[in-house]
Scaffold this motif. Structure first.
Motif, short mmCIF file in Angstrom:
data_model
loop_
_atom_site.label_atom_id
_atom_site.label_comp_id
_atom_site.label_asym_id
_atom_site.label_seq_id
_atom_site.Cartn_x
_atom_site.Cartn_y
_atom_site.Cartn_z
N LYS A 1 10.49 63.79 23.68
CA LYS A 1 10.67 64.87 22.64
C LYS A 1 9.59 65.69 23.32
N LEU A 2 8.58 65.66 23.98
CA LEU A 2 7.59 66.79 24.35
C LEU A 2 8.57 67.17 25.49
N ALA A 3 9.19 66.83 26.31
CA ALA A 3 10.00 67.45 27.48
C ALA A 3 10.99 68.41 26.70
N LEU A 4 11.87 67.79 25.60
CA LEU A 4 12.92 68.64 25.00
C LEU A 4 12.24 69.94 24.27
N SER A 5 11.03 69.71 24.20
CA SER A 5 10.47 70.84 23.32
C SER A 5 9.94 71.86 24.14
N GLN A 6 9.81 71.85 25.40
CA GLN A 6 9.55 72.79 26.42
C GLN A 6 10.35 73.86 26.26
N GLN A 7 9.50 75.05 26.40
CA GLN A 7 10.57 76.38 26.50
C GLN A 7 11.15 76.42 27.65
N GLY A 8 12.09 77.07 27.53
CA GLY A 8 13.11 77.18 28.76
C GLY A 8 14.12 76.33 29.00
N GLU A 9 14.74 76.09 30.20
CA GLU A 9 15.75 75.26 30.23
C GLU A 9 15.12 73.92 31.02
N GLU B 1 18.28 53.62 33.84
CA GLU B 1 17.28 54.36 33.23
C GLU B 1 17.62 55.49 32.56
N ASP B 2 18.69 56.42 33.37
CA ASP B 2 19.13 57.44 32.78
C ASP B 2 19.79 57.47 31.56
N VAL B 3 20.70 56.37 31.32
CA VAL B 3 21.38 56.39 30.33
C VAL B 3 20.66 55.88 29.18
N VAL B 4 19.59 55.12 29.21
CA VAL B 4 18.59 54.87 28.30
C VAL B 4 17.92 56.19 27.80
N LEU B 5 17.62 57.02 28.57
CA LEU B 5 16.94 58.33 28.38
C LEU B 5 18.09 59.25 27.45
N ILE B 6 19.21 59.05 27.91
CA ILE B 6 20.38 59.92 27.42
C ILE B 6 20.38 59.48 25.84
N ASP B 7 20.58 58.08 25.67
CA ASP B 7 20.35 57.39 24.40
C ASP B 7 19.46 57.86 23.55
N MET B 8 18.03 57.83 24.16
CA MET B 8 17.00 58.41 23.35
C MET B 8 16.87 59.52 22.66
N ALA B 9 17.58 60.58 23.80
CA ALA B 9 17.70 61.97 23.31
C ALA B 9 18.61 62.04 22.12
N SER B 10 19.84 61.34 22.50
CA SER B 10 20.73 61.72 21.24
C SER B 10 20.16 60.91 20.06
N ASN B 11 19.28 60.24 19.89
CA ASN B 11 18.72 59.68 18.62
C ASN B 11 17.63 60.61 18.27
N LEU B 12 17.18 61.46 19.13
CA LEU B 12 16.14 62.60 18.69
C LEU B 12 16.70 63.73 17.69
N GLY B 13 18.00 63.91 18.12
CA GLY B 13 18.66 64.69 17.22
C GLY B 13 18.60 66.27 17.58
N VAL B 14 18.07 66.55 18.75
CA VAL B 14 17.76 68.03 19.26
C VAL B 14 18.60 68.05 20.45
N PRO B 15 19.11 69.42 20.75
CA PRO B 15 19.95 69.64 21.89
C PRO B 15 19.32 69.14 23.29
N PHE B 16 20.09 68.82 24.12
CA PHE B 16 19.73 68.22 25.60
C PHE B 16 20.77 68.53 26.30
N ARG B 17 20.56 68.76 27.79
CA ARG B 17 21.34 68.72 28.93
C ARG B 17 21.46 67.51 29.57
N GLY C 1 12.21 72.69 33.93
CA GLY C 1 11.80 71.43 33.80
C GLY C 1 12.92 70.35 33.95
N TRP C 2 12.70 69.17 34.45
CA TRP C 2 13.62 68.10 34.47
C TRP C 2 13.16 66.61 34.26
N ILE C 3 13.90 65.91 33.70
CA ILE C 3 13.71 64.63 32.92
C ILE C 3 14.11 63.73 33.95
N THR C 4 13.17 62.47 34.60
CA THR C 4 14.00 61.41 35.35
C THR C 4 13.73 60.16 34.88
#
Length: 243
Positions: free
Chosen positions: A27-35, A44-60, A136-139
């Motif tokens: 959530k911190l990462a996705l709140s960062q200003q910018g791309e 691991e990455d599909v876990v992050l995608i699933d978590m991001a989808s549950n946060l209900g905020v846009p993500f790339r 920023g990027w999320i790994t």
């Protein structure tokens, strides 16, 4: 919206979030200003995608296609794209660079002179090009993932390897404190997609020629570039881990 962290506060953020949940760090990462985008290739990455989808905020999401992935990996990417109804930004290597390498050294030069040159062309250069467009990027890196290279990774860090002279790139590792068991417990509990190669003994999955299943009690990274020493098992995407 949180502004882009500068070098003087990144360490403070790493300390503040060191013991927080992966979802909080994400959530911190996705709140960062910018791309900001999630780098996607494995479990691991599909876990992050699933978590991001549950946060209900846009993500790339972006992924590197080296041109030498397993068929199962390509199928996995497509499954995830459809499952989450997301766009996966695929990054390809430069055709001329790949062509020159293959013409000069053949298709399997890495068995003779190491994987760094091939990985540099097929993975690092496309990643560098992509990260130049991001703030920023999320790994999916974990501390227990690789002996000697990842045991000290923080949950938030300044990415010195890919930052430019006029831009500070921030790297987020929300799963840094998780184990492989934590990842797979989440995958099973949430019933989310995974690469079918895992059912054949593959744990850490990269390009087809450079990845093989591991034996019982072998570390997961022993299936990557197995002809090289364990201390060198980074392809360059996370070169900052090498001391």
């Amino acid at each position: 919206m949180r502004t882009i962290p500068t070098i003087d506060i990144v360490d403070a953020l790493a300390t503040e979030y060191a013991d927080k949940s992966p979802s909080d760090i994400l959530k911190l990462a996705l709140s960062q200003q910018g791309e900001v985008a999630i780098s996607f290739s494995g479990a691991e990455d599909v876990v992050l995608i699933d978590m991001a989808s549950n946060l209900g905020v846009p993500f790339r999401v972006f992924s590197l296609d080296t041109g030498r992935l397993h068929p199962e990996t390509y199928q996995f990417l497509e499954t995830v794209r459809k499952y989450y109804n997301i766009e996966i930004e695929i990054c390809f290597p430069e055709t001329e660079a790949v062509q020159q390498l293959v013409q000069e050294k053949g298709l399997f030069s890495f068995f003779e002179d190491g994987h760094q040159e091939c990985c540099g062309i097929r993975k690092v250069q496309p990643l560098r090009k992509k990260l130049a467009t991001l703030d920023g990027w999320i790994t999916g890196q974990r501390k227990d993932q690789s002996p000697g290279t990842r045991q000290d990774i923080p949950v938030v860090q300044a990415d010195a390897g890919f930052s430019g002279p006029n831009k500070q790139l921030i790297k987020y590792n929300p799963l840094a404190n998780w184990s492989s068991s934590d990842v797979w417990n989440y995958i099973r509990m949430m019933e989310i997609p995974y690469n079918r190669l895992h059912e054949k003994g593959f744990i850490s999955i990269g390009c087809e020629p450079c990845t093989r299943p591991v034996l019982p009690n072998q570390h997961e990274r022993e299936g990557r570039w197995w002809w090289e020493e364990a201390t060198h098992k980074e392809c360059g995407l996370h070169a900052g881990n090498l001391k």
